[in-house]
Design a protein around this motif. Structure first.
Motif, PDB file in Angstrom:
ATOM      1  N   VAL A  16      25.183 111.926 125.441  1.00 23.43           N
ATOM      2  CA  VAL A  16      24.479 113.043 124.838  1.00 23.43           C
ATOM      3  C   VAL A  16      25.154 114.458 125.263  1.00 23.43           C
ATOM      4  O   VAL A  16      25.385 115.246 124.232  1.00 23.43           O
ATOM      5  N   LEU A  17      25.568 114.688 126.298  1.00 28.02           N
ATOM      6  CA  LEU A  17      26.240 116.038 126.870  1.00 28.02           C
ATOM      7  C   LEU A  17      27.421 116.019 125.999  1.00 28.02           C
ATOM      8  O   LEU A  17      27.811 117.115 125.243  1.00 28.02           O
ATOM      9  N   MET A  22      30.769 118.518 121.188  1.00 33.79           N
ATOM     10  CA  MET A  22      31.273 118.279 119.999  1.00 33.79           C
ATOM     11  C   MET A  22      30.705 119.243 118.903  1.00 33.79           C
ATOM     12  O   MET A  22      31.389 119.876 118.118  1.00 33.79           O
ATOM     13  N   LEU A  23      29.241 119.220 119.065  1.00 33.79           N
ATOM     14  CA  LEU A  23      28.689 119.862 117.841  1.00 33.79           C
ATOM     15  C   LEU A  23      28.846 121.425 118.104  1.00 33.79           C
ATOM     16  O   LEU A  23      29.115 122.313 117.061  1.00 33.79           O
ATOM     17  N   GLY A 104      26.624 106.330 121.954  1.00 32.52           N
ATOM     18  CA  GLY A 104      28.139 106.006 121.905  1.00 32.52           C
ATOM     19  C   GLY A 104      28.670 106.074 120.675  1.00 32.52           C
ATOM     20  O   GLY A 104      29.904 106.473 120.493  1.00 32.52           O
ATOM     21  N   LEU A 105      28.232 105.328 119.684  1.00 30.97           N
ATOM     22  CA  LEU A 105      28.596 105.429 118.483  1.00 30.97           C
ATOM     23  C   LEU A 105      28.695 106.811 117.932  1.00 30.97           C
ATOM     24  O   LEU A 105      29.770 107.125 117.076  1.00 30.97           O
ATOM     25  N   VAL A 106      27.665 107.459 118.034  1.00 29.94           N
ATOM     26  CA  VAL A 106      27.335 108.729 117.447  1.00 29.94           C
ATOM     27  C   VAL A 106      28.682 109.778 117.947  1.00 29.94           C
ATOM     28  O   VAL A 106      29.309 110.404 117.182  1.00 29.94           O
ATOM     29  N   LEU A 107      28.800 109.583 119.187  1.00 30.26           N
ATOM     30  CA  LEU A 107      29.791 110.193 119.991  1.00 30.26           C
ATOM     31  C   LEU A 107      31.410 109.951 119.478  1.00 30.26           C
ATOM     32  O   LEU A 107      32.061 111.050 119.049  1.00 30.26           O
ATOM     33  N   LEU A 108      31.695 108.801 119.089  1.00 30.72           N
ATOM     34  CA  LEU A 108      32.768 108.315 118.276  1.00 30.72           C
ATOM     35  C   LEU A 108      33.058 109.009 116.914  1.00 30.72           C
ATOM     36  O   LEU A 108      34.105 109.447 116.750  1.00 30.72           O
ATOM     37  N   THR A 110      31.305 111.831 116.021  1.00 26.77           N
ATOM     38  CA  THR A 110      31.954 113.056 116.081  1.00 26.77           C
ATOM     39  C   THR A 110      33.219 113.716 116.683  1.00 26.77           C
ATOM     40  O   THR A 110      33.576 114.841 116.271  1.00 26.77           O
ATOM     41  N   LYS A 111      33.862 112.869 116.972  1.00 28.00           N
ATOM     42  CA  LYS A 111      35.154 112.964 117.390  1.00 28.00           C
ATOM     43  C   LYS A 111      36.327 112.792 116.334  1.00 28.00           C
ATOM     44  O   LYS A 111      37.533 113.038 116.185  1.00 28.00           O
ATOM     45  N   ASN A 112      35.639 112.214 115.007  1.00 25.76           N
ATOM     46  CA  ASN A 112      36.643 111.749 114.102  1.00 25.76           C
ATOM     47  C   ASN A 112      37.049 113.208 113.259  1.00 25.76           C
ATOM     48  O   ASN A 112      36.177 113.999 113.137  1.00 25.76           O
ATOM     49  N   LYS A 113      38.282 113.380 113.118  1.00 27.37           N
ATOM     50  CA  LYS A 113      38.682 114.719 112.609  1.00 27.37           C
ATOM     51  C   LYS A 113      38.235 115.281 111.334  1.00 27.37           C
ATOM     52  O   LYS A 113      37.733 116.392 110.893  1.00 27.37           O
ATOM     53  N   ARG A 114      38.290 113.967 110.590  1.00 27.87           N
ATOM     54  CA  ARG A 114      37.636 114.171 109.202  1.00 27.87           C
ATOM     55  C   ARG A 114      36.322 114.514 109.034  1.00 27.87           C
ATOM     56  O   ARG A 114      35.897 115.122 108.238  1.00 27.87           O
TER      57      ARG A 114
END
Length: 236
Positions: A16-17, A22-23, A104-108, A110-114
């Motif tokens: 969550v952190l 990332m946001l 964890g899926l949401v984190l992955l 949010t790390k996608n550049k597109r």
């Protein structure tokens, strides 16, 4: 089983952190500042630094901050309750694993550049549509290109600018706009271009970065030197 629950919950907190960080970065915040402020809000530490104003002045960041504070308070209650009943409670570990994997899926994602670039465009559009001009941070209103700059210029002791008229200092042909002058406790906006500059005056200027740095090179160098001296004294 109870200790496994605690371990998984700590993983959930970390995820969550990271999502919050990332946001915050997507909204334009520096990564290191975003992480520090996210940890501060999650733990309700409440560091009153100038960086915290970057959160307070931005409507989207404020919403992220509210979520982190509430989630942090809830997590603290969960940890206390879990530790006090670690030998007696029947923990629903499979459900917690599912929630953790979901975050964890949401984190992955949010790390996608597109996706990050898409979110940046959406946030910027949302700010323009949903918020009044005075609610937006300065960089959203004034910074149109990378060459724009809004800063303060201190007329230090011995400055060549002291005694000169502000209109003479800021040539109309240069992209330098003086928004107002602070003299002591007084802020002068109306007719500020008619002022004769004095030592201790602070100019709040906006315009082309190179033009500002070229025109006020001596004052900026003096300010950097003073800040360096203050930092050195603090370290001592």
């Amino acid at each position: 089983m109870g200790f496994l629950f605690i371990l998984i919950y700590f993983v959930l907190i970390f995820i969550v952190l990271e999502i919050a960080v990332m946001l915050l970065v997507v909204t334009g915040l520096d990564h290191e500042i975003a992480r520090f402020q996210a940890v501060s809000m999650l733990t309700s530490t409440g560091f009153t630094t100038k960086e915290s104003e970057l959160i307070l002045r931005h409507p989207v960041r404020r919403k992220i901050g509210v979520f982190l504070i509430l989630f942090g308070v809830f997590s603290l209650a969960v940890m206390i309750s879990t530790l006090s009943n670690v030998l007696a409670q029947s923990f629903r570990v499979p459900q917690l694993i599912g929630v953790t994997l979901g975050f964890g899926l949401v984190l992955l994602v949010t790390k996608n550049k597109r996706i990050v670039n898409s979110l940046k465009r959406r946030f910027h559009k949302h700010l323009k549509q949903e918020f009044e001009l005075h609610e937006l941070p300065i960089e959203e209103v004034l910074y149109f290109t990378g060459s724009d700059l809004f800063t303060r210029i201190s007329i230090c002791k011995g400055s060549a600018m002291a005694g000169r008229g502000l209109r003479d200092v800021c040539c109309p042909k240069e992209d330098i706009n003086v928004l107002f002058v602070q003299r002591g406790e007084t802020k002068i906006r109306s007719g500020c271009l008619q002022l004769a500059l004095q030592e201790g005056d602070i100019l709040f200027v906006y315009g082309d970065k190179e033009a500002i740095e070229r025109r006020f090179r001596g004052e900026l160098d003096a300010m950097r030197q003073e800040e360096g001296n203050e930092k050195h004294v603090t370290e001592l």
